[in-house]
Scaffold this motif. Structure first.
Motif, PDB file in Angstrom:
ATOM      1  N   VAL A  37       0.855  -1.198   0.000  1.00  0.00           N
ATOM      2  CA  VAL A  37       0.000   0.000   0.000  1.00  0.00           C
ATOM      3  C   VAL A  37       0.883   1.237   0.000  1.00  0.00           C
ATOM      4  O   VAL A  37       1.764   1.384   0.861  1.00  0.00           O
ATOM      5  CB  VAL A  37      -0.923   0.025   1.248  1.00  0.00           C
ATOM      6  N   ASN A  38       0.647   2.139  -0.982  1.00  0.00           N
ATOM      7  CA  ASN A  38       1.361   3.425  -1.030  1.00  0.00           C
ATOM      8  C   ASN A  38       0.637   4.386  -0.090  1.00  0.00           C
ATOM      9  O   ASN A  38      -0.495   4.781  -0.344  1.00  0.00           O
ATOM     10  CB  ASN A  38       1.363   3.929  -2.479  1.00  0.00           C
ATOM     11  N   GLN A  39       1.292   4.746   1.018  1.00  0.00           N
ATOM     12  CA  GLN A  39       0.646   5.616   2.010  1.00  0.00           C
ATOM     13  C   GLN A  39       0.998   7.092   1.820  1.00  0.00           C
ATOM     14  O   GLN A  39       0.645   7.917   2.652  1.00  0.00           O
ATOM     15  CB  GLN A  39       1.030   5.155   3.429  1.00  0.00           C
ATOM     16  N   THR A  40       1.729   7.376   0.714  1.00  0.00           N
ATOM     17  CA  THR A  40       2.157   8.773   0.468  1.00  0.00           C
ATOM     18  C   THR A  40       1.257   9.405  -0.601  1.00  0.00           C
ATOM     19  O   THR A  40       0.442   8.736  -1.224  1.00  0.00           O
ATOM     20  CB  THR A  40       3.615   8.800  -0.027  1.00  0.00           C
ATOM     21  N   SER A  41       1.472  10.700  -0.834  1.00  0.00           N
ATOM     22  CA  SER A  41       0.709  11.416  -1.876  1.00  0.00           C
ATOM     23  C   SER A  41       1.481  11.472  -3.183  1.00  0.00           C
ATOM     24  O   SER A  41       1.110  12.195  -4.116  1.00  0.00           O
ATOM     25  CB  SER A  41       0.407  12.846  -1.416  1.00  0.00           C
ATOM     26  N   ASP A  42       2.607  10.737  -3.272  1.00  0.00           N
ATOM     27  CA  ASP A  42       3.428  10.724  -4.494  1.00  0.00           C
ATOM     28  C   ASP A  42       3.196   9.429  -5.269  1.00  0.00           C
ATOM     29  O   ASP A  42       2.783   8.416  -4.714  1.00  0.00           O
ATOM     30  CB  ASP A  42       4.923  10.794  -4.136  1.00  0.00           C
ATOM     31  N   THR A  43       3.507   9.497  -6.566  1.00  0.00           N
ATOM     32  CA  THR A  43       3.482   8.267  -7.379  1.00  0.00           C
ATOM     33  C   THR A  43       4.813   7.543  -7.176  1.00  0.00           C
ATOM     34  O   THR A  43       5.891   8.147  -7.324  1.00  0.00           O
ATOM     35  CB  THR A  43       3.288   8.601  -8.870  1.00  0.00           C
ATOM     36  N   LEU A  44       4.751   6.281  -6.833  1.00  0.00           N
ATOM     37  CA  LEU A  44       5.977   5.488  -6.613  1.00  0.00           C
ATOM     38  C   LEU A  44       6.249   4.654  -7.853  1.00  0.00           C
ATOM     39  O   LEU A  44       5.421   3.831  -8.254  1.00  0.00           O
ATOM     40  CB  LEU A  44       5.829   4.577  -5.387  1.00  0.00           C
ATOM     41  N   LEU A 104       2.955   2.589  -8.409  1.00  0.00           N
ATOM     42  CA  LEU A 104       1.816   2.774  -7.502  1.00  0.00           C
ATOM     43  C   LEU A 104       1.387   4.237  -7.488  1.00  0.00           C
ATOM     44  O   LEU A 104       2.204   5.129  -7.204  1.00  0.00           O
ATOM     45  CB  LEU A 104       2.187   2.348  -6.076  1.00  0.00           C
ATOM     46  N   ALA A 105       0.124   4.493  -7.804  1.00  0.00           N
ATOM     47  CA  ALA A 105      -0.425   5.851  -7.740  1.00  0.00           C
ATOM     48  C   ALA A 105      -0.549   6.271  -6.266  1.00  0.00           C
ATOM     49  O   ALA A 105      -0.457   5.421  -5.369  1.00  0.00           O
ATOM     50  CB  ALA A 105      -1.794   5.867  -8.404  1.00  0.00           C
ATOM     51  N   PRO A 106      -0.733   7.552  -5.975  1.00  0.00           N
ATOM     52  CA  PRO A 106      -0.885   7.980  -4.574  1.00  0.00           C
ATOM     53  C   PRO A 106      -2.016   7.213  -3.881  1.00  0.00           C
ATOM     54  O   PRO A 106      -3.106   7.066  -4.444  1.00  0.00           O
ATOM     55  CB  PRO A 106      -1.214   9.469  -4.698  1.00  0.00           C
ATOM     56  N   ASP A 143      11.243   4.387  -6.464  1.00  0.00           N
ATOM     57  CA  ASP A 143      11.619   5.770  -6.822  1.00  0.00           C
ATOM     58  C   ASP A 143      10.373   6.636  -6.672  1.00  0.00           C
ATOM     59  O   ASP A 143       9.275   6.202  -7.020  1.00  0.00           O
ATOM     60  CB  ASP A 143      12.081   5.855  -8.287  1.00  0.00           C
ATOM     61  N   VAL A 144      10.579   7.853  -6.156  1.00  0.00           N
ATOM     62  CA  VAL A 144       9.460   8.806  -6.085  1.00  0.00           C
ATOM     63  C   VAL A 144       9.436   9.587  -7.382  1.00  0.00           C
ATOM     64  O   VAL A 144      10.450  10.129  -7.815  1.00  0.00           O
ATOM     65  CB  VAL A 144       9.607   9.744  -4.871  1.00  0.00           C
ATOM     66  N   SER A 145       8.269   9.613  -8.040  1.00  0.00           N
ATOM     67  CA  SER A 145       8.134  10.266  -9.343  1.00  0.00           C
ATOM     68  C   SER A 145       8.462  11.753  -9.226  1.00  0.00           C
ATOM     69  O   SER A 145       7.911  12.445  -8.367  1.00  0.00           O
ATOM     70  CB  SER A 145       6.692  10.088  -9.834  1.00  0.00           C
ATOM     71  N   GLY A 146       9.386  12.211 -10.069  1.00  0.00           N
ATOM     72  CA  GLY A 146       9.744  13.631 -10.088  1.00  0.00           C
ATOM     73  C   GLY A 146      10.822  13.996  -9.102  1.00  0.00           C
ATOM     74  O   GLY A 146      11.365  15.102  -9.158  1.00  0.00           O
ATOM     75  N   ALA A 147      11.190  13.135  -8.170  1.00  0.00           N
ATOM     76  CA  ALA A 147      12.227  13.470  -7.180  1.00  0.00           C
ATOM     77  C   ALA A 147      13.598  13.099  -7.736  1.00  0.00           C
ATOM     78  O   ALA A 147      13.749  12.129  -8.481  1.00  0.00           O
ATOM     79  CB  ALA A 147      11.962  12.709  -5.890  1.00  0.00           C
ATOM     80  N   ALA A 148      14.611  13.863  -7.365  1.00  0.00           N
ATOM     81  CA  ALA A 148      15.967  13.618  -7.887  1.00  0.00           C
ATOM     82  C   ALA A 148      16.783  12.736  -6.949  1.00  0.00           C
ATOM     83  O   ALA A 148      17.929  12.417  -7.228  1.00  0.00           O
ATOM     84  CB  ALA A 148      16.664  14.957  -8.085  1.00  0.00           C
ATOM     85  N   SER A 149      16.210  12.396  -5.819  1.00  0.00           N
ATOM     86  CA  SER A 149      16.978  11.651  -4.807  1.00  0.00           C
ATOM     87  C   SER A 149      17.205  10.197  -5.258  1.00  0.00           C
ATOM     88  O   SER A 149      16.636   9.729  -6.241  1.00  0.00           O
ATOM     89  CB  SER A 149      16.209  11.650  -3.479  1.00  0.00           C
ATOM     90  N   ASP A 150      18.063   9.486  -4.483  1.00  0.00           N
ATOM     91  CA  ASP A 150      18.337   8.073  -4.761  1.00  0.00           C
ATOM     92  C   ASP A 150      17.086   7.240  -4.483  1.00  0.00           C
ATOM     93  O   ASP A 150      16.090   7.720  -3.944  1.00  0.00           O
ATOM     94  CB  ASP A 150      19.469   7.569  -3.844  1.00  0.00           C
ATOM     95  N   ARG A 151      17.192   5.948  -4.789  1.00  0.00           N
ATOM     96  CA  ARG A 151      16.066   5.023  -4.535  1.00  0.00           C
ATOM     97  C   ARG A 151      15.805   4.921  -3.026  1.00  0.00           C
ATOM     98  O   ARG A 151      16.730   4.906  -2.228  1.00  0.00           O
ATOM     99  CB  ARG A 151      16.372   3.637  -5.078  1.00  0.00           C
ATOM    100  N   ASN A 152      14.541   4.846  -2.671  1.00  0.00           N
ATOM    101  CA  ASN A 152      14.165   4.699  -1.261  1.00  0.00           C
ATOM    102  C   ASN A 152      14.001   3.216  -0.925  1.00  0.00           C
ATOM    103  O   ASN A 152      13.661   2.411  -1.799  1.00  0.00           O
ATOM    104  CB  ASN A 152      12.837   5.417  -0.997  1.00  0.00           C
ATOM    105  N   CYS A 153      14.201   2.906   0.338  1.00  0.00           N
ATOM    106  CA  CYS A 153      14.153   1.494   0.742  1.00  0.00           C
ATOM    107  C   CYS A 153      13.413   1.347   2.072  1.00  0.00           C
ATOM    108  O   CYS A 153      13.655   2.108   3.012  1.00  0.00           O
ATOM    109  CB  CYS A 153      15.593   0.975   0.870  1.00  0.00           C
ATOM    110  N   VAL A 154      12.509   0.361   2.131  1.00  0.00           N
ATOM    111  CA  VAL A 154      11.821   0.018   3.384  1.00  0.00           C
ATOM    112  C   VAL A 154      12.174  -1.429   3.714  1.00  0.00           C
ATOM    113  O   VAL A 154      11.902  -2.330   2.916  1.00  0.00           O
ATOM    114  CB  VAL A 154      10.287   0.163   3.250  1.00  0.00           C
TER     115      VAL A 154
END
Length: 953
Positions: free
Chosen positions: A746-753, A777-779, A806-817
């Protein structure tokens, strides 16, 4: 596969190492590239759309530059593209461009190439838009008359799916397909058409079947299978139809296809419980087992025969087929033979036991003639045990069996010989009329016995049951012959000294001339020594055992000599003969004691054996009546008690088994008047086809699933926290060798993953089958990811990993959980099993991994603790209930289980109740676990440690 999951038609491999291409470069390749470039670009477009990209700008480009191409690969890829591409506007109306696509597919349905026509028809099965299908209906109908069967059979499938989804487009489909079926000749087309009629209009399917019921045997096997399924469903829904179709099922038992025969036999058993039907089905199963070469098929069909036997009404019918079932023994596989012998033994009765014993005797003799194979010894052991059981149940057979089996006492395989010896011991005690025969045969084979364990047992039987003067003297003669020259020590020393004389036995023979390869003569020396070396010596068996240091057999011999000497004294009146016999027995014991104390044996005699032989010497020197009673009466009484306890135990287990199988009807049970069907036939009312399909997909509906505690929620593991950007939980479904992880993300953020990937790794004997594909994953969207894990052995496994995105539009590295670990429970693979005491002891000695678990519990009753351990470890208690009954403050029990991978697990529970600490003191003691592999022993120990602390329920 879950019911909610979409059916997957196409699997696409996605290489992960390349960067996603831009829309402009793809457009350029699709417009101006050659066929190869367009193919590659189209593949990339399909992968991007699958990953959640929309790419609306490419739709017209593909219609203009790719759709007109005649290349078959591109046409095939386009079918996949049109299947996945969004075909409607956001408000749900069909895109205008789709009219062009529809026209292109109308042309493809009239294409001269049958592959293109057939592929297009298959694609139409997957379309869910009625507006797209409507203009194509005339072309689809026309394909039913195409010359090629590939086109016709796909046209039937297309009509079936369109009729099922949009009946208004082709309301006359059942009639159309019925007419097509009547005139069709191709087997696959007929099968598809008949399958459609079964699901769309069953009455028409039955009408067609009625018209051709006599020709069913001439149909292809794929159509025959569908006919069997139809008859099964119709007869279960409407039992009055049975008489109409049961003859057809009988005919299909003669089909040339093994699959059809198997399904027809299974259907016949569920439709009718008449003895003729059961016999025909069982005969069909037996033929399948014999003719099929695959051992797995043999085992599956054998299981069906065993299921038939479980029904009390069918058992009598199968008893007449025991001789046919024994034909399966020609299979070399041990597992198949084991099941066959068990089934034959369960079905044996006084009517057929004689024939059964004749066949088994032939099989035993055959095992003696074949070249040694690793399973031959085990098979011989199985045969011996089966004959043993037959003789115990039908004492008249023992006289025929014993002479054949006695030959195997001299066998080099100790396990089979030990089984024969156990059987002989029981037979000689139970059947008085056979004692003379057994003693006579035992004396014949006694000198040929090779194993010390068998030798000891044979000595005991001879000492216990030789009752005549002649037999007693024969035993003494055999013992003297087996011991060799006495006194042993002096004769051995002489032999040693004799070997040390150098020039003693040199003989002169004629000179032999030999011709070499070169044609010249070579001369061999005439001096040759005939002095035997130590290796060439042939010692008598008993002497060999003693010189190897095995003095336990000497203690056994001393007891035997004492028994026969005391009996001889009672039988013979002459004092001189009495004294002579007793003196000879005492001399043999004394010479063995002397040998034990000398330095000649490899190992010196133990103090226990010295005490035993000395005791026997003392008994013979005094000959008191008390000792006579102890040696000659009480020993036999002990054996008698043991055998009667064993028999009682067997009778009790058989009684329990028969109680389980008998269907009991309570006084207030409802009565089912379904043409007065018998109560136990009501069990067959579940759809067997549906059940077998569910079993194949791993969705077996277990009976205990009704229990709310056994629901799916119990197997859900939370993998991340509620505050993590991505929430994940997994449902772990174990289906024998496979573990399916159904992970909810489940994408719990407001960003597209984007490229949201589940990365898993395993610890233990687990193997990840495939890497899950990345998702977009859409928001606040969610998705399910499936991962398959293969299990190779029984040990606690751990699955761990993380989710990267990856967060769509963000320039940062890949996120990890990072995910929590998923622990795989060993109990899913362990099943209770049984083995004999001898097998348990043998495995206990062989298995090298031991895990000792200290009892640490709050349970205060010994029996409650044992039951709690049995329940939590899924093991079976081998110690009989009688031995565990009563209360004495301590308990010892043997437990056994086998994993689905064929691994054995043994456990010995030794527990006591510390009385000095009061009645509320908890149970103390140890549990020792032994297994072949370290993982199994440790995992089982961990399971016991975790579960024993729980309060007993």
């Amino acid at each position: 596969m879950t019911a909610a999951e979409n059916v997957c038609y196409t699997l696409i491999n996605v290489p992960m190492d390349s960067e996603p291409p831009s829309e402009i470069s793809l457009k350029n390749d699709l417009e101006k590239g050659d066929v190869k470039s367009k193919t590659e670009a189209l593949k990339k477009v399909i992968i991007m759309i699958l990953n959640g990209e929309k790419l609306p700008g490419l739709l017209m480009t593909i219609i203009r530059f790719v759709l007109p191409l005649q290349d078959h690969t591109i046409k095939k890829l386009l079918l996949v593209f049109w299947e996945i591409v969004p075909k409607t506007t956001p408000d749900g109306r069909l895109l205008h461009e789709m009219i062009l696509v529809c026209d292109a597919y109308r042309k493809d349905l009239q294409h001269p190439n049958e592959f293109i026509r057939g592929s297009t028809l298959r694609f139409l099965c997957k379309l869910k838009e009625a507006e797209l299908l409507e203009p194509l209906m005339p072309a689809i109908r026309a394909c039913l008359e195409h010359r090629h069967s590939y086109v016709r059979r796909n046209a039937v499938l297309a009509i079936y799916t369109i009729y099922r989804n949009f009946e208004h487009l082709i309301p006359d489909a059942p009639e159309l397909i019925h007419d097509f079926l009547v005139n069709e000749k191709d087997a696959s087309c007929k099968r598809n058409a008949f399958m459609m009629l079964i699901h769309a209009d069953q009455d028409r399917a039955l009408d067609y079947l009625s018209t051709c019921i006599d020709q069913v045997q001439t149909f292809g096997d794929i159509l025959q299978l569908v006919i069997v399924e139809l008859i099964y469903k119709v007869c279960h829904a409407n039992p009055s139809e049975r008489a109409r179709f049961i003859r057809c099922i009988y005919n299909l038992l003669q089909s040339s296809s093994p699959a059809v025969k198997y399904e027809a036999a299974g259907t016949l058993v569920t439709l009718s419980s008449a003895p003729t039907a059961i016999k025909a089905a069982a005969q069909c199963y037996i033929d399948l087992i014999i003719k099929e070469s695959d051992n797995n098929v043999k085992l599956i069909v054998l299981d069906r025969l065993i299921e038939l036997k479980e029904h009390p009404a069918h058992e009598r019918v199968l008893q007449d087929l025991v001789m046919d079932i024994l034909r399966v023994l020609s299979t070399p596989d041990l597992e198949v033979r084991k099941k066959t012998l068990q089934l034959a033994l369960d079905l044996v009765s006084s009517r057929n036991v004689e024939e059964l014993v004749i066949v088994l005797k032939k099989e035993v003799i055959k095992t003696n003639n074949v070249s040694e194979h690793e399973d031959t010894d085990k098979y011989r052991q199985l045969l011996v045990r089966t004959l043993h059981s037959c003789s115990v149940r039908f004492p008249d057979m023992a006289a025929n069996v014993i002479p054949v089996l006695m030959e195997f006492l001299s066998d080099s395989n100790e396990a089979a010989a030990a089984d024969v010896l156990e059987f002989v011991r029981e037979a000689i005690q139970r059947f008085d009329n056979l004692r003379m025969l057994i003693v006579e045969k035992m004396l014949e084979v006694f000198h040929a016995v090779k194993s010390v364990k068998i030798y000891r047992g044979a000595l005991w039987i001879l000492g216990e049951y030789c009752s005549t003067k002649e037999d007693i003297q024969s035993v003494m003669t055999e013992v003297r012959r087996s011991l060799g020259e006495i006194p042993i020590v002096e004769s051995e020393i002489k032999k040693e000294a004799g070997e040390l004389k150098p020039e003693e036995e040199i003989t002169v023979g004629p000179v032999q001339k030999l011709v070499t390869e070169m044609g010249t003569y070579a001369t061999q020396s005439a001096l040759s020594s005939s002095r035997p070396t130590k290796k060439e010596e042939e010692r008598p068996p008993l002497r060999g055992f003693l010189l190897d240091g095995d003095f336990f057999v000497a203690a056994s011999l001393a007891t035997t000599l004492t028994k026969i000497a005391l009996r001889y004294v009672a039988l013979v009146q002459e004092k001189k003969k009495q004294n002579s016999f007793v003196a000879e027995a005492m001399l043999l014991m004394a010479t063995i004691l002397h040998l034990g104390k000398s330095s000649l044996p490899k190992k010196p005699i133990t103090d226990d054996d010295v005490d035993r032989i000395s005791l026997c010497l003392k008994v013979l020197s005094e000959c008191s009546p008390l000792m006579n009673d102890i040696f000659n009466k009480e020993c036999r009484q002990s054996l008698s008690h043991m055998l009667s306890a064993k028999l009682e135990e067997e009778k009790l287990s058989q009684k329990k088994e028969s109680e389980k199988r008998n269907v009991t009807v309570q006084p207030d049970d409802p009565i089912s008047f379904m043409q007065l069907t018998a109560k136990n036939e009501m069990n067959c009312k579940e759809d067997q086809f549906q059940l077998s399909l569910l079993a194949a997909m791993g969705n077996t509906q277990r009976k205990e699933a009704a229990d709310p505690l056994a629901s799916k929620l119990n197997k859900v593991t939370q993998l991340t926290g509620f505050s993590d950007p991505v929430y994940a939980e997994a449902y772990v479904h174990v289906n024998q060798y496979d573990i399916v992880l159904d992970v909810l993300v489940v994408n719990q953020t407001s960003d597209t993953l984007q490229n949201c990937t589940l990365e898993l790794a395993t610890l233990g004997d687990l193997k990840l089958v495939e890497k899950p594909s990345p998702l977009t994953l859409a928001p606040h969207d969610f998705a399910n990811i499936k991962a398959n894990v293969k299990v190779a052995s029984t040990e606690n496994g751990i699955i761990f990993g993380n989710i990267v995105y990856d967060v769509s539009g963000a320039a940062s590295d890949r996120n990890c959980v990072v995910l929590s670990d998923i622990h795989i429970d060993i109990m899913d693979y362990i099943q209770p099993a049984t083995c004999t005491d001898a097998e348990f002891r043998q495995m206990w000695a062989e298995f090298e991994w031991e895990n000792k678990v200290t009892v640490n519990t709050n349970i205060i009753d010994l029996n409650d603790y044992l039951q709690h351990i049995l329940k939590s470890t899924n093991m079976k208690c081998l110690t009989p209930e009688k031995a565990l009954s009563g209360y004495c403050g301590f308990m010892a029990a043997n437990l056994y289980a086998r994993s689905i991978f064929g691994e054995d697990a043994l456990a010995n529970v030794s527990i006591e109740k510390p009385i000095q600490q009061g009645p509320e003191a908890p149970v103390t003691g140890h549990i020792r676990i032994r297994a072949k592999s370290q993982g199994m022993a440790l995992s089982l120990g961990d399971k016991i440690n975790l579960s024993q602390k729980k309060t007993s329920i």
